[in-house]
Scaffold this active site. Structure first.
Site, PDB file in Angstrom:
ATOM      1  CG  ASP A  12      -1.691   1.029   1.323  1.00  0.00           C
ATOM      2  OD1 ASP A  12      -1.783   2.081   0.657  1.00  0.00           O
ATOM      3  OD2 ASP A  12      -2.754   1.002   2.159  1.00  0.00           O
ATOM      4  CE1 TYR A 230      -3.638  -1.851  11.749  1.00  0.00           C
ATOM      5  CE2 TYR A 230      -4.131   0.676  11.252  1.00  0.00           C
ATOM      6  CZ  TYR A 230      -4.230  -0.722  11.106  1.00  0.00           C
ATOM      7  OH  TYR A 230      -5.058  -0.887   9.969  1.00  0.00           O
ATOM      8  CE  LYS A 233      -5.509  -5.908  11.427  1.00  0.00           C
ATOM      9  NZ  LYS A 233      -4.950  -6.916  12.245  1.00  0.00           N
TER      10      LYS A 233
HETATM   11  C1  F6R Z   1      -7.303  -0.502   7.729  1.00  0.00           C
HETATM   12  C2  F6R Z   1      -7.087   0.809   7.371  1.00  0.00           C
HETATM   13  C3  F6R Z   1      -8.132   2.075   7.709  1.00  0.00           C
HETATM   14  C4  F6R Z   1      -7.352   3.049   8.569  1.00  0.00           C
HETATM   15  C5  F6R Z   1      -8.377   4.202   8.828  1.00  0.00           C
HETATM   16  C6  F6R Z   1      -7.675   5.358   9.495  1.00  0.00           C
HETATM   17  O1  F6R Z   1      -6.274  -1.165   7.120  1.00  0.00           O
HETATM   18  O2  F6R Z   1      -6.220   1.232   6.383  1.00  0.00           O
HETATM   19  O3  F6R Z   1      -9.261   1.331   8.261  1.00  0.00           O
HETATM   20  O4  F6R Z   1      -7.080   2.381   9.547  1.00  0.00           O
HETATM   21  O5  F6R Z   1      -9.067   4.757   7.955  1.00  0.00           O
HETATM   22  O6  F6R Z   1      -6.948   5.692   8.901  1.00  0.00           O
HETATM   23  P1  F6R Z   1      -5.885   7.099   9.346  1.00  0.00           P
HETATM   24  O7  F6R Z   1      -5.242   6.554  10.646  1.00  0.00           O
HETATM   25  O8  F6R Z   1      -4.811   7.046   8.012  1.00  0.00           O
HETATM   26  O9  F6R Z   1      -6.671   8.319   9.463  1.00  0.00           O
HETATM   27 MG    MG Z   2      -4.196   2.671   2.949  1.00  0.00          MG
HETATM   28 MG    MG Z   3      -4.802  -2.228   2.187  1.00  0.00          MG
END
Ligand code: F6R
Ligand code: MG
Ligand code: MG
Length: 382
Positions: A12, A230, A233
């Site tokens: 990603d 984190y 994923k």
């Molecule tokens: C799960 C994922 C999303 C982000 C969520 C918060 O793998 O990528 O669910 O965890 O959108 O994103 P941020 O922390 O970038 O605001």
């Molecule tokens: Mg992403």
């Molecule tokens: Mg992804």
């Protein structure tokens, strides 16, 4: 005979409008980069795709698994893509790029990879599975069903070539140093299930037919183990060979009809159903999900890829998707409560511990009575 290696390497490196979809210009960039890889004879052939916000590089070559040249080609593609994504201010640009310099192999550097090497059969059908908003253990259940459950795979009963069973190589992904165990189905089926049921800890790495023929390979890379926190994923990929002494493509795909519950979804912190979808639905929107998996079918022919066919783009999976969406809707009603939200130990690498430490030092050993309320009670007795 020359052996063919399939390397599926993914990362990603940024997505549109949040963590939704890889922008077209990154797909184009990746195609151009891999085309150069073909011209330089690093790889034979390739196909670029996306599973939601993950850029997927499917490559064939004759250099074997973990090859530095092939991995560097993928790494350089992700680096070039990250630069462009940053320039265009695409969301989470370079998210999975966790190392500054390439050191021989993408393992432990952020991107995920599944690879397998084989001597091509007379005809070589394969399926490449690519999932978004989930983790490597998401493949435990369907792969077990494909290679060990006769209620899923009729060939285990009917076809003498499958009848001797399969060997599962299972990885303990919580160990700092990669740790593997080999187990044989059906003989050790209950032990296999004792491990594979713990989807956050034990994941299938490879599956071989009893005679040693490679049948499946899964990416088991854990981003948090690399980053220590984190960062998204692990959104795993898997390669499965089908037919001619292995489960038929229909038996392979049948295992995804449940749709089973996996960890991931919003903030990598929730349980949700894994929806099998066609490429047109390869984007996670509702509550950043629900988690989904795409499957591309190819024929591998003298080291080249013929295809793909978008395997889950079939009305026959509508019922699974509908069921999955109903499950998703039901689970969402639980809001922040377990088991929709993952258990504490699974939340270790998310942002929740930061919130919990704020509460921790306010705990005392006696039950507290709110002051105002206690006073009022005294005066009413007088
Ligand atoms: C799960 C994922 C999303 C982000 C969520 C918060 O793998 O990528 O669910 O965890 O959108 O994103 P941020 O922390 O970038 O605001
Ligand atoms: Mg992403
Ligand atoms: Mg992804």
């Amino acid at each position: 005979m020359v052996e063919t290696t399939i390397s599926v390497i993914k990362a990603d490196i940024g997505s549109l409008a949040g963590h939704v979809i890889v922008p077209d210009f990154l797909i184009e960039l990746a195609r151009k980069s891999l085309k150069e890889g073909v011209e330089k004879k690093i790889i034979n052939d390739f196909h670029v795709s996306n599973a939601g916000d993950d850029l997927e590089l499917i490559m064939t070559h004759n250099k074997g698994e973990g090859n530095a040249e092939v991995h560097k080609l993928a790494w350089d593609t992700f680096i070039k893509g990250t630069e462009l994504a940053r320039k265009k201010k695409i969301y989470a640009a370079g998210q999975d790029i966790l190392a500054d310099t390439f050191s021989g192999n993408v393992k432990g550097m952020g991107p995920g990879s599944a690879e397998m090497t084989f001597e091509e059969r007379k005809s070589e059908p394969i399926a490449v599975f690519m999932a978004d908003k989930t983790e490597p253990g998401a493949y435990n259940l369907p792969l077990f069903k494909i290679f060990a459950d006769p209620f899923n795979t009729a060939g285990l009963v009917i076809d003498p070539n499958l009848h001797d069973g399969f060997k599962f190589v299972i990885q303990d992904i919580m160990k700092d140093i990669p740790c593997f165990i080999e187990m044989k189905a059906p003989e050790e089926m209950y032990d296999i299930l004792a491990l594979l049921g713990s989807t956050g800890r034990y994941t299938i790495k490879k599956i071989y037919r009893n005679d040693g023929m490679i049948a499946a390979s899964v990416s088991t890379d854990k981003l948090h183990a690399v980053a220590g926190k984190y960062v998204g994923k692990d959104d795993p990929v898997a390669i499965v060979r089908a037919h001619s002494g292995l489960p038929a493509m229909g038996e392979v795909l049948e295992a995804f009809t449940l749709p089973h519950l996996v960890s991931g979804w919003m903030r990598g912190s929730h349980t949700g159903p894994l929806l099998p979808v066609g490429l047109k639905d390869s984007r996670c929107t509702r509550f950043d999900g629900p988690p989904r998996v795409i499957a591309l079918g190819f024929q591998v022919s003298d080291g080249m890829l013929v295809g793909p066919v978008d395997l889950f783009d079939d009305v026959a999976f509508d019922i699974s998707r509908q069921r999955g969406m109903e499950m998703a809707d039901y689970l969402r009603r639980h809001g922040p409560f377990q088991p929709h939200r993952l258990s504490d130990d699974q939340m270790e690498y998310t942002t929740l511990p930061k919130v919990l430490t704020r509460c921790e030092n306010r705990f005392v050993t006696e039950e507290l009575v709110p002051k105002g309320k206690a006073k009022k009670k005294e005066s009413s007795v007088e």
